[in-house]
Design a protein around this motif. Structure first.
Motif, PDB file in Angstrom:
ATOM      1  N   GLY A 276       0.812  -1.221   0.000  1.00  0.00           N
ATOM      2  CA  GLY A 276       0.000   0.000   0.000  1.00  0.00           C
ATOM      3  C   GLY A 276       0.840   1.263   0.000  1.00  0.00           C
ATOM      4  O   GLY A 276       0.506   2.248  -0.665  1.00  0.00           O
ATOM      5  N   ASP A 277       1.966   1.251   0.734  1.00  0.00           N
ATOM      6  CA  ASP A 277       2.817   2.444   0.794  1.00  0.00           C
ATOM      7  C   ASP A 277       3.425   2.735  -0.573  1.00  0.00           C
ATOM      8  O   ASP A 277       3.517   3.898  -0.993  1.00  0.00           O
ATOM      9  CB  ASP A 277       3.917   2.230   1.845  1.00  0.00           C
ATOM     10  CG  ASP A 277       4.691   3.500   2.154  1.00  0.00           C
ATOM     11  OD1 ASP A 277       4.118   4.604   2.004  1.00  0.00           O
ATOM     12  OD2 ASP A 277       5.868   3.398   2.556  1.00  0.00           O
ATOM     13  N   CYS A 278       3.813   1.696  -1.264  1.00  0.00           N
ATOM     14  CA  CYS A 278       4.417   1.856  -2.591  1.00  0.00           C
ATOM     15  C   CYS A 278       3.408   2.446  -3.585  1.00  0.00           C
ATOM     16  O   CYS A 278       3.682   3.468  -4.244  1.00  0.00           O
ATOM     17  CB  CYS A 278       4.910   0.482  -3.054  1.00  0.00           C
ATOM     18  SG  CYS A 278       5.434   0.433  -4.755  1.00  0.00           S
TER      19      CYS A 278
ATOM     20  N   ASP B 227      12.704   7.533   0.629  1.00  0.00           N
ATOM     21  CA  ASP B 227      12.455   6.241   1.285  1.00  0.00           C
ATOM     22  C   ASP B 227      12.632   6.340   2.804  1.00  0.00           C
ATOM     23  O   ASP B 227      13.330   7.219   3.306  1.00  0.00           O
ATOM     24  CB  ASP B 227      13.416   5.185   0.720  1.00  0.00           C
ATOM     25  CG  ASP B 227      13.132   3.805   1.288  1.00  0.00           C
ATOM     26  OD1 ASP B 227      11.948   3.458   1.461  1.00  0.00           O
ATOM     27  OD2 ASP B 227      14.090   3.067   1.597  1.00  0.00           O
ATOM     28  N   HIS B 228      12.025   5.381   3.498  1.00  0.00           N
ATOM     29  CA  HIS B 228      12.101   5.366   4.974  1.00  0.00           C
ATOM     30  C   HIS B 228      12.707   4.073   5.536  1.00  0.00           C
ATOM     31  O   HIS B 228      12.563   3.802   6.734  1.00  0.00           O
ATOM     32  CB  HIS B 228      10.704   5.594   5.575  1.00  0.00           C
ATOM     33  CG  HIS B 228       9.743   4.460   5.346  1.00  0.00           C
ATOM     34  ND1 HIS B 228       9.034   3.869   6.364  1.00  0.00           N
ATOM     35  CD2 HIS B 228       9.394   3.796   4.232  1.00  0.00           C
ATOM     36  CE1 HIS B 228       8.275   2.908   5.877  1.00  0.00           C
ATOM     37  NE2 HIS B 228       8.468   2.843   4.578  1.00  0.00           N
ATOM     38  N   HIS B 229      13.378   3.268   4.697  1.00  0.00           N
ATOM     39  CA  HIS B 229      13.998   2.037   5.200  1.00  0.00           C
ATOM     40  C   HIS B 229      15.378   2.325   5.815  1.00  0.00           C
ATOM     41  O   HIS B 229      16.241   2.900   5.157  1.00  0.00           O
ATOM     42  CB  HIS B 229      14.191   1.028   4.070  1.00  0.00           C
ATOM     43  CG  HIS B 229      12.905   0.441   3.561  1.00  0.00           C
ATOM     44  ND1 HIS B 229      12.193   1.012   2.539  1.00  0.00           N
ATOM     45  CD2 HIS B 229      12.216  -0.641   3.954  1.00  0.00           C
ATOM     46  CE1 HIS B 229      11.109   0.285   2.313  1.00  0.00           C
ATOM     47  NE2 HIS B 229      11.092  -0.724   3.153  1.00  0.00           N
ATOM     48  N   ALA B 230      15.584   1.836   7.041  1.00  0.00           N
ATOM     49  CA  ALA B 230      16.900   2.017   7.685  1.00  0.00           C
ATOM     50  C   ALA B 230      17.987   1.279   6.904  1.00  0.00           C
ATOM     51  O   ALA B 230      19.159   1.654   6.961  1.00  0.00           O
ATOM     52  CB  ALA B 230      16.841   1.500   9.117  1.00  0.00           C
TER      53      ALA B 230
ATOM     54  N   SER C 291       6.253   5.953   6.983  1.00  0.00           N
ATOM     55  CA  SER C 291       5.955   5.470   5.639  1.00  0.00           C
ATOM     56  C   SER C 291       6.533   6.454   4.634  1.00  0.00           C
ATOM     57  O   SER C 291       6.739   7.632   4.964  1.00  0.00           O
ATOM     58  CB  SER C 291       4.431   5.409   5.442  1.00  0.00           C
ATOM     59  OG  SER C 291       3.857   6.654   5.822  1.00  0.00           O
ATOM     60  N   THR C 292       6.771   5.981   3.425  1.00  0.00           N
ATOM     61  CA  THR C 292       7.179   6.916   2.374  1.00  0.00           C
ATOM     62  C   THR C 292       6.030   7.876   2.079  1.00  0.00           C
ATOM     63  O   THR C 292       6.248   9.050   1.787  1.00  0.00           O
ATOM     64  CB  THR C 292       7.617   6.143   1.116  1.00  0.00           C
ATOM     65  OG1 THR C 292       8.649   5.227   1.491  1.00  0.00           O
ATOM     66  CG2 THR C 292       8.136   7.073   0.042  1.00  0.00           C
ATOM     67  N   ALA C 293       4.803   7.381   2.183  1.00  0.00           N
ATOM     68  CA  ALA C 293       3.637   8.249   1.923  1.00  0.00           C
ATOM     69  C   ALA C 293       3.623   9.464   2.848  1.00  0.00           C
ATOM     70  O   ALA C 293       3.225  10.557   2.440  1.00  0.00           O
ATOM     71  CB  ALA C 293       2.340   7.447   2.084  1.00  0.00           C
TER      72      ALA C 293
ATOM     73  N   THR D 103      -1.594   1.844   5.662  1.00  0.00           N
ATOM     74  CA  THR D 103      -1.157   0.445   5.512  1.00  0.00           C
ATOM     75  C   THR D 103       0.208   0.206   6.157  1.00  0.00           C
ATOM     76  O   THR D 103       0.409  -0.831   6.783  1.00  0.00           O
ATOM     77  CB  THR D 103      -1.127   0.022   4.024  1.00  0.00           C
ATOM     78  OG1 THR D 103      -0.379   0.976   3.266  1.00  0.00           O
ATOM     79  CG2 THR D 103      -2.534  -0.071   3.459  1.00  0.00           C
ATOM     80  N   ASP D 104       1.160   1.138   6.040  1.00  0.00           N
ATOM     81  CA  ASP D 104       2.494   0.900   6.616  1.00  0.00           C
ATOM     82  C   ASP D 104       2.501   0.979   8.144  1.00  0.00           C
ATOM     83  O   ASP D 104       3.468   0.538   8.774  1.00  0.00           O
ATOM     84  CB  ASP D 104       3.546   1.862   6.034  1.00  0.00           C
ATOM     85  CG  ASP D 104       4.491   1.141   5.071  1.00  0.00           C
ATOM     86  OD1 ASP D 104       4.068   0.117   4.488  1.00  0.00           O
ATOM     87  OD2 ASP D 104       5.649   1.586   4.886  1.00  0.00           O
ATOM     88  N   THR D 105       1.453   1.536   8.751  1.00  0.00           N
ATOM     89  CA  THR D 105       1.375   1.524  10.212  1.00  0.00           C
ATOM     90  C   THR D 105       0.442   0.405  10.696  1.00  0.00           C
ATOM     91  O   THR D 105       0.100   0.359  11.888  1.00  0.00           O
ATOM     92  CB  THR D 105       0.828   2.871  10.757  1.00  0.00           C
ATOM     93  OG1 THR D 105      -0.468   3.106  10.179  1.00  0.00           O
ATOM     94  CG2 THR D 105       1.754   4.029  10.434  1.00  0.00           C
TER      95      THR D 105
HETATM   96 MN    MN Z   1       7.102   1.743   3.202  1.00  0.00          MN
END
Ligand code: MN
Ligand code: AMP
Ligand code: MN
Length: 334
Positions: free
Chosen positions: A28-30, A113-116, A133-135, A163-165
């Motif tokens: 969903g975030d994508c 992006d929000h990935h560590a 989230s990226t959103a 969705t990302d939460t």
């Molecule tokens: Mn994400």
């Protein structure tokens, strides 16, 4: 004010024809980030193309503009004129599928992006793991750019935050998440529509598949680790694909005693997508990175390639997780 976000803002203003690209196996975030960034940029007079090199899961069909997202096979004629590639929600270049070629061809690129575990593979990288989230990053960016939201844009931007939460349940849910969500609801996003489309559209066959996944369920390390898997033939029996079965790893984590959950779905013989989740202290992203994947401390994944049988191939990851769980006290961060 965030300096990198400002740099992204000015690069976007200079471009005319922008290719907005999300990751394979889109969530969903994508989808939300691709569509809402594209909608926002079009409101500023830019021409955009939305790209995801994967079949978009049917749960996203009720959402506006999703049908306009193209995969790489439809790329060449439409995108020759793009002067900027913006990649969203992808932690490494392999995550954008065949669009990775455009980076090698030297197209100017921005990464949001929000990935560590992000490997920072674009010319300009705005990577901020503190965002849910990226959103939510797109929301801050579009506000900075003074984009005026309509209901469709608010809905699409809300989708990824929700969705990302895990619909405002996971540990990445904080007050800024609720503030952004509240603003988007005021601007016209319908939370009930999003929750219904994503959570209440399951097919009966998914429950049969769940029965098979429960048959394969194993609990290890004093029931703190749950894992299961499904093979290609299990999916084929019900004409379902791995994209239709995303929530099960979360169900495994929901077992009271469980800290770490692993679920593997075989996509073709010799290849499986492995999803990892943890509840409160185990860093699953480090396990994913050890196997060539990535993600977040509480949600991560990797692709496993193997000769022979899936269950056997999984044992290396299974043993690594149970060893780490057993060698640390419950309070230590793993
Ligand atoms: Mn994400
Ligand atoms: P999933 O288990 O597919 O829902 O993914 C959980 C998290 O791990 C998401 O943040 C993904 O972006 C990340 N992830 C999943 N698979 C991979 C992969 N093969 N490589 C890198 N990151 C991944
Ligand atoms: Mn994602």
């Amino acid at each position: 004010m965030n300096r990198t976000m400002n740099a992204v803002f000015s690069k976007l203003l200079q471009a005319q024809n922008i290719l907005v690209c999300g990751h394979i196996m889109p969530d969903g975030d994508c989808v939300s980030s691709v569509v809402s960034l594209s909608m926002g940029l079009e409101k500023l007079g830019k021409k955009t193309t939305m790209a995801i090199d994967w079949k978009i899961p049917s749960i996203f069909s009720p959402f506006p503009r999703v049908e306009r997202i193209i995969d790489y096979s439809r790329y060449s004629t439409q995108l020759e004129n793009s002067d900027l590639l913006v990649i969203v929600d992808a932690s490494s270049p392999d995550r954008i599928g065949r669009f990775e070629r455009l980076l090698r061809y030297g197209m100017p690129s921005i990464l949001i992006d929000h990935h560590a575990t992000n490997t920072r593979f674009a010319n300009l990288c705005w990577v901020e793991p503190s965002y849910s989230s990226t959103a939510q990053m797109i929301f801050d960016l579009l506000k900075l750019m003074e984009v005026s939201y309509d209901g469709d844009l608010a809905l699409m931007n809300y989708l990824g935050i929700a969705t990302d939460t895990g619909f405002f349940r996971y540990s990445n849910t904080n007050s800024t998440v609720f503030e952004a969500a509240a603003e988007l609801v005021k601007l016209g996003a319908d939370p009930c529509m999003v929750a219904t489309a994503i959570l209440e559209t399951r097919r009966l066959e998914e429950f049969f598949l769940e029965r098979d996944a429960i048959d394969n369920l194993r609990l290890l390390s004093n029931d703190r680790f749950a894992y299961s898997y499904l093979r290609v033939e299990d999916f084929e029996r019900y004409s379902l694909g791995e994209d239709d079965f995303g929530g099960f790893v979360g169900d495994l984590r929901s077992i009271a005693s469980v800290e770490v959950a692993l679920f593997a779905s075989e996509s073709v013989g010799g290849e499986a997508h492995v999803s990892l989740r943890s509840k409160s202290y185990f860093d699953v992203s480090s396990v994913a990175v050890a196997f060539g994947g990535g993600g977040h401390p509480r949600a991560a994944g990797f692709t496993l390639k193997y000769d022979g049988d899936l269950e056997e191939a999984l044992q290396e990851a299974v043993e690594l997780i149970s060893r780490r769980l057993e060698s640390h006290s419950k309070d230590a961060t793993l």
